[in-house]
Motif scaffolding. Structure first.
Motif, short mmCIF file in Angstrom:
data_model
loop_
_atom_site.label_atom_id
_atom_site.label_comp_id
_atom_site.label_asym_id
_atom_site.label_seq_id
_atom_site.Cartn_x
_atom_site.Cartn_y
_atom_site.Cartn_z
N THR A 1 0.87 -1.19 0.00
CA THR A 1 0.00 0.00 0.00
C THR A 1 0.90 1.23 0.00
N ASN A 2 0.34 2.37 -0.18
CA ASN A 2 1.12 3.61 -0.11
C ASN A 2 1.19 4.15 1.30
N ARG A 3 0.88 3.31 2.27
CA ARG A 3 0.89 3.71 3.67
C ARG A 3 2.07 3.06 4.39
#
Length: 120
Positions: free
Chosen positions: A65-67
């Protein structure tokens, strides 16, 4: 004594009382220490289980994810203050996730960070 003298004396008494009360310890200064005095939270026993159940889940704080990946312990520790702030202010987990931290879980996170966010 004139009214002006009475007013001046009253103002001096008021300022003396206010300045004394502001300089002494008050409940707010003691609250964080007292709040976590009996709550010994550990990363491995308390925080990681909360994170794994509510944050490091598919589509959220995991690899791919981009987290931030919270399946990595170092990421949890390095972002401890942010985790504390977001959970205390009910920003995370987001309502849309369907997840919600209990008061006890929020308190464990608060105290773990307040006690130094140790790798314990």
């Amino acid at each position: 004594m004139t009214i002006k003298n009475y007013l001046s004396a009253a103002i001096l008494v008021f300022l003396s009382i206010t300045s004394f009360s502001c300089s002494s310890e008050n409940e707010d200064d003691l609250l964080p220490k007292e709040r976590c005095e009996e709550q010994a939270a550990t990363l491995s026993g308390d925080i990681i289980p909360i994170i794994n159940q509510n944050c490091a889940v598919s589509g959220c704080h995991v690899s791919g994810t981009n987290r931030v990946d919270f399946s990595i312990t170092e990421n949890i520790i390095s972002r401890a203050n942010q985790i504390k702030n977001f959970t205390q202010n009910n920003i995370m987990p987001p309502k849309a996730s369907g997840k919600q931290l209990s008061d006890t879980e929020k308190e464990l996170i608060y105290c773990w960070v307040d006690q130094g966010a140790l790798d314990n």
